[in-house]
Design an enzyme around this catalytic site. Structure first.
Site, PDB file in Angstrom:
ATOM      1  N   THR A 120     -61.333  84.317 -23.166  1.00 53.43           N
ATOM      2  CA  THR A 120     -61.648  84.333 -21.737  1.00 53.43           C
ATOM      3  C   THR A 120     -60.994  85.496 -21.007  1.00 53.43           C
ATOM      4  O   THR A 120     -59.922  85.962 -21.409  1.00 53.43           O
ATOM      5  CB  THR A 120     -61.160  83.015 -21.086  1.00 53.43           C
ATOM      6  N   TYR A 144     -54.689  77.579 -18.640  1.00 51.53           N
ATOM      7  CA  TYR A 144     -55.932  77.806 -19.383  1.00 51.53           C
ATOM      8  C   TYR A 144     -55.901  79.191 -20.040  1.00 51.53           C
ATOM      9  O   TYR A 144     -56.103  79.327 -21.246  1.00 51.53           O
ATOM     10  CB  TYR A 144     -57.139  77.682 -18.449  1.00 51.53           C
TER      11      TYR A 144
END
Length: 331
Positions: A120, A144
């Site tokens: 990501t 995250y």
């Protein structure tokens, strides 16, 4: 001719189900492992084998790898909601980091040679400059992003020690749905802007929240690089081909189009496509949201024979909208 079997973790989810389609369409055989906590069994193409299990269940994962002679892994399983990672970091370190460590160990034990990881842009945190190259500092601002970066580091170190190569693909904002209507984003309570906007356009939501109107961007709202999910899936297949062709090389590549749209620009585009006006609710910034995230995508264009085929905001919205209408018929 079958090219061999690919294990797709999280293959019943949004991006995973599109990768399954792309692999099958390219002639690979596919076995999916998904615990179906957020995925849907019906989202897995009938040509693939679905095993309902958790990737942290090493005995089952290794049995699947051996029974199916798995040659490569595409790893999508994990938790993906940034604000939730801030309030429940241990869930993210368990589902993303610890479970990935277990999966990588299973791959090494079973002699799987190729590993493609769903990473990501959150690994960059707040970028020093935009567009962001892969060499930019990795400074995640939420658990995250940290949980995904830890997995990238594990892959780097494992590839140096064992006969396995990998490609970590850092996604920017994924949107849209399979243009043939075979899959799309089906998760209830999704947080992706285009998904939320088409839900509002089809009457599933009353309004769309705009989180932050005071960013240092042209209109004050966050700017993101939106990539069509089918282009993203195609990038995974191209990356797998490269890993097989050049077993000594590993790669980390941004997946994006190299240009961004603000929240208001996206909502304006949805209004144009649907010929209606979505109600917008202006709200404060969310924890962990950078002002702008746009990929420098020169490396992926130079490394893979991949070229975007759906780089058109209104086309992305049209595909998402068509899927939303199809979901409404399911309900």
């Amino acid at each position: 001719m079958h090219k061999g079997k690919v294990l797709v973790t999280g293959g019943a989810g949004y991006i995973g189900s599109h990768a399954v389609l792309a692999l099958l369409d390219a002639g690979w055989q596919v076995v999916v492992i998904d615990n179906l906590v957020t995925g849907f069994a019906w989202a897995v193409d009938d040509r693939a084998t679905l095993v309902e299990a958790d990737i942290a269940d090493e005995a089952t994962v290794r049995q699947v790898m051996r029974d199916h002679d798995v040659v490569a892994i595409m790893h999508f399983a994990g938790s993906i909601i940034v604000p939730e990672s801030v309030t429940d970091p241990l869930k993210y370190y368990r589902n993303n980091t610890a479970a990935s460590r277990s999966l990588i160990e299973s791959a090494v034990t079973c002699g799987v040679k190729h590993f493609i990881f769903s990473s990501t842009a959150a690994t960059y945190g707040v970028p020093e400059s935009v567009p962001i190259p892969e060499t930019a500092p990795k400074a995640p601002i939420n658990p995250y992003g940290s949980s995904k970066l830890m997995t990238e580091i594990m892959l780097r170190d494992v590839a140096a020690a064992h006969p396995i190569n990998y490609c970590a693909l850092r996604y920017f904002n994924v949107a849209g749905a399979d243009p043939e209507g075979r899959s799309g984003q089906s998760t209830a309570g999704a947080t992706h802007l285009i998904k939320v906007a088409v839900e509002a356009a089809t009457g599933k939501r009353e309004s769309v929240g705009v989180f932050g109107t005071d960013f240092d961007t042209p209109d004050g709202t966050g700017v993101r690089d939106y990539i069509h999910v089918s282009d993203l899936a195609a990038a995974h297949v191209a990356a797998l081909d490269l890993l097989v062709e050049k077993p000594g090389e590993s790669h980390t590549l941004n997946c994006g189009y190299g240009h961004g749209y603000s929240v208001l620009e996206v909502l304006d585009a949805v209004d144009r496509v649907t010929n209606r006006t979505i109600e917008r609710r202006m709200e404060g910034r969310r924890a962990g949201d950078p002002p702008a995230l746009v990929a420098d995508n020169r490396a992926i264009l130079a490394t893979l024979p991949w070229r975007p085929r759906h780089d058109d905001l209104e086309a992305i919205i049209n595909d998402a909208l068509a899927w939303e209408r199809k979901l409404a018929e399911r309900d």
